[in-house]
Design a protein around this motif. Structure first.
Motif, short mmCIF file in Angstrom:
data_model
loop_
_atom_site.label_atom_id
_atom_site.label_comp_id
_atom_site.label_asym_id
_atom_site.label_seq_id
_atom_site.Cartn_x
_atom_site.Cartn_y
_atom_site.Cartn_z
N SER A 254 -12.40 0.18 -1.49
CA SER A 254 -12.48 -0.27 -0.09
C SER A 254 -11.11 -0.18 0.57
O SER A 254 -10.07 -0.39 -0.07
CB SER A 254 -12.99 -1.71 -0.04
N ALA A 255 -11.10 0.11 1.89
CA ALA A 255 -9.84 0.18 2.63
C ALA A 255 -9.19 -1.19 2.74
O ALA A 255 -7.95 -1.31 2.75
CB ALA A 255 -10.11 0.75 4.03
N GLU A 256 -9.98 -2.24 2.79
CA GLU A 256 -9.45 -3.59 2.90
C GLU A 256 -8.71 -4.00 1.62
O GLU A 256 -7.79 -4.83 1.65
CB GLU A 256 -10.60 -4.57 3.17
N TYR A 257 -9.10 -3.40 0.49
CA TYR A 257 -8.48 -3.74 -0.79
C TYR A 257 -6.98 -3.49 -0.76
O TYR A 257 -6.18 -4.33 -1.18
CB TYR A 257 -9.15 -2.93 -1.91
N GLN A 258 -6.58 -2.34 -0.23
CA GLN A 258 -5.17 -1.98 -0.20
C GLN A 258 -4.38 -2.87 0.76
O GLN A 258 -3.22 -3.21 0.51
CB GLN A 258 -4.99 -0.51 0.18
N VAL A 259 -5.03 -3.28 1.88
CA VAL A 259 -4.36 -4.15 2.84
C VAL A 259 -4.05 -5.51 2.21
O VAL A 259 -2.93 -6.03 2.31
CB VAL A 259 -5.23 -4.32 4.10
N ILE A 260 -5.05 -6.08 1.53
CA ILE A 260 -4.86 -7.39 0.89
C ILE A 260 -3.83 -7.28 -0.23
O ILE A 260 -2.97 -8.15 -0.40
CB ILE A 260 -6.20 -7.91 0.34
N ARG A 261 -3.90 -6.22 -1.01
CA ARG A 261 -2.97 -6.04 -2.12
C ARG A 261 -1.53 -5.92 -1.62
O ARG A 261 -0.60 -6.50 -2.20
CB ARG A 261 -3.37 -4.81 -2.93
N THR A 262 -1.36 -5.16 -0.53
CA THR A 262 -0.01 -5.01 0.03
C THR A 262 0.53 -6.35 0.50
O THR A 262 1.71 -6.67 0.28
CB THR A 262 -0.05 -4.02 1.20
N PHE A 263 -0.32 -7.16 1.11
CA PHE A 263 0.10 -8.48 1.57
C PHE A 263 0.54 -9.35 0.39
O PHE A 263 1.60 -10.01 0.44
CB PHE A 263 -1.05 -9.15 2.34
N LEU A 264 -0.24 -9.36 -0.66
CA LEU A 264 0.08 -10.21 -1.82
C LEU A 264 1.34 -9.73 -2.53
O LEU A 264 2.14 -10.53 -2.99
CB LEU A 264 -1.10 -10.23 -2.79
N GLU A 265 1.52 -8.41 -2.62
CA GLU A 265 2.75 -7.90 -3.23
C GLU A 265 3.97 -8.29 -2.39
O GLU A 265 5.03 -8.62 -2.93
CB GLU A 265 2.66 -6.39 -3.38
N TRP A 266 3.81 -8.24 -1.09
CA TRP A 266 4.90 -8.64 -0.19
C TRP A 266 5.22 -10.13 -0.38
O TRP A 266 6.37 -10.53 -0.40
CB TRP A 266 4.49 -8.34 1.25
N VAL A 267 4.16 -10.96 -0.56
CA VAL A 267 4.36 -12.39 -0.78
C VAL A 267 5.13 -12.65 -2.08
O VAL A 267 6.04 -13.48 -2.14
CB VAL A 267 3.00 -13.11 -0.81
N THR A 268 4.77 -11.93 -3.14
CA THR A 268 5.44 -12.16 -4.43
C THR A 268 6.89 -11.69 -4.44
O THR A 268 7.67 -12.16 -5.28
CB THR A 268 4.67 -11.44 -5.54
N GLU A 269 7.24 -10.80 -3.53
CA GLU A 269 8.61 -10.30 -3.51
C GLU A 269 9.53 -11.13 -2.62
O GLU A 269 10.75 -10.97 -2.68
CB GLU A 269 8.62 -8.84 -3.01
N LEU A 270 8.97 -12.02 -1.81
CA LEU A 270 9.81 -12.86 -0.95
C LEU A 270 10.56 -13.89 -1.79
O LEU A 270 10.02 -14.44 -2.76
CB LEU A 270 8.94 -13.57 0.08
N PRO A 271 11.80 -14.20 -1.41
CA PRO A 271 12.60 -15.19 -2.16
C PRO A 271 12.22 -16.62 -1.76
O PRO A 271 12.96 -17.30 -1.04
CB PRO A 271 14.04 -14.84 -1.78
#
Length: 418
Positions: free
Chosen positions: A341-358
């Motif tokens: 699904s196209a939405e899968y990549q959007v959610i995954r990108t958001f979560l990866e961005w969250v985990t990389e924030l300090p």
């Protein structure tokens, strides 16, 4: 004595210690209420206790001397048979002294669990016991003693090599003035019913429990029997032993039984909740394992492994309750979404961005206007107004920080003009 041998003594062995696994020097561990073997012992030795009481014709005020049997973590009551293991030299000597005489001893609890029971470590009130049976073992002797009556130690003194003897005064329990009083009979009935309930909750067979309860008719001795089997601290059991008033002791035993029943209710409630929670977790784990197997068959196993890794990274983040709730919600959405699904990549990108924030990590702020100007010129062509606005913001920010830190304002303003 015949009743005791009928329990199962073989080849001179000591059946009580073998069955109950009593292991303490001149002490006995707390026994659970209504232990079937002890029930049979107490029931079978009732005649022995009666005979011992008839043999003792001490009137109030008459003093007598007996060897001392110090006990650790237990209190012996009149009418109760107790298995004891004696291993301390002074105790073994005292046992031998009793066997050479009328087989009676003064069983008294220790205030502290010490190896050398000096008089200051012993209570003053204890129980006169009679040795029913002995069995020599390696390192000591095993006894079966029967409580006969309460006594108060007036003095303790050393005799022989290391044993203690006590000068005693008999203590007589106080029976109710009117045993036929409906209130007293109701108290007796309530104590028996609640004690029976406690024994049933602990898994005592109904037949053995009924034999024990019906085998003691007098309210006072029955309260002593209940007190012995209650799981109480030694100091609390000693308080019950020192209560001479039968009615007061019965009320205290009833309160202790009610507390024990309430504790069992709370324990069962906690166990039920734990089992329910474990059941839900086990069900969730089972469903996840089944989901993994299905995804592996569909070729999605590698993506799901990445999700588990992301879940672990998210759990390590120090987030507020509101932040974690939002991140967990997005993670659940990602788990339910197909990787195609196209939405899968959007959610995954958001979560990866969250985990990389300090999260909750702060670094010292250092503004270098020259370096900022160089970066803007190298990485961004044109946009002069935008770059000027950024530099102005940084300059004001740097000036503000410098004033807060007490740095020379003129130096900072000159640097900002650059």
């Amino acid at each position: 004595m015949a009743a005791f041998h009928a329990i199962g003594a073989q080849d001179g062995a000591f059946p009580v210690a073998r069955i109950l696994h009593i292991r303490a020097h001149a002490s006995a561990p707390r026994l659970r209420f209504g232990a079937e073997v002890s029930m049979l012992i107490n029931k079978g030795t009732a005649s022995v206790a009666g005979r011992g009481l008839r043999e003792r014709e001490h009137s109030m005020g008459e003093r007598f001397t007996l060897p001392v049997l110090p006990l650790r973590d237990t209190v012996v009551y009149p009418g109760v048979a107790v298995p004891i293991s004696a291993g301390r030299p002074g105790t073994v000597e005292a046992v031998q002294e009793a066997l050479d005489g009328d087989r009676r001893m003064f069983a008294v609890a220790q205030r502290e669990n010490v190896d050398d029971p000096l008089p200051e470590y012993l209570y003053n009130v204890g129980t006169v016991v009679r040795i029913i049976q002995t069995h020599r073992v390696r390192g000591g002797v095993q006894l079966l003693v029967q409580g006969e009556g309460r006594a108060q130690a007036l003095t303790y003194h050393e005799e022989g090599q290391s044993m203690l003897q006590a000068v005693l005064l008999e203590m007589v329990h106080q029976e109710p003035q009117n045993p036929n009083d409906p209130a007293f009979q109701a108290l007796d009935r309530e104590l028996r019913d609640r004690a029976a309930e406690l024994g049933t909750r602990r898994g005592v067979p109904a037949e053995a429990l009924n034999q024990l309860i019906q085998g003691v008719d007098d309210p006072g001795p029955f309260a002593d029997l209940v007190a012995f089997y209650l799981e109480l601290e030694t100091a609390n059991k000693q308080e019950l032993l020192e209560m001479l008033d039968d009615e007061a002791r019965m009320r205290a035993c009833l309160v202790a039984v009610e507390r024990e029943l309430a504790r069992i209710d709370a324990q069962e409630d906690i166990q039920a909740k734990v089992q329910s929670e474990l059941g839900e977790r086990q069900r969730e784990m089972l469903l996840r394992e089944q989901l993994k197997a299905i995804q592996k068959e569909l070729g999605d196993g590698e993506d799901r492994d990445d999700l588990e890794e992301m879940r672990e990274r998210i759990e390590e983040l120090r987030l507020s309750e509101e932040q974690r709730s939002e991140v967990d919600r997005e993670l659940r959405r990602l788990e339910r979404t197909s990787p195609q699904s196209a939405e899968y990549q959007v959610i995954r990108t958001f979560l990866e961005w969250v985990t990389e924030l300090p999260w909750n990590e702060r670094a010292e702020e250092k503004i270098d206007l020259e370096r900022a100007t160089k970066i803007l010129e190298e990485d961004h062509h044109g946009l002069e107004d935008v770059k000027d606005r950024i530099l102005e913001f940084l300059a004001v920010r740097k000036l503000h920080l410098a004033r807060l830190n007490g740095v020379d304002a003129e130096e900072t303003e000159a640097d900002a003009e650059i």
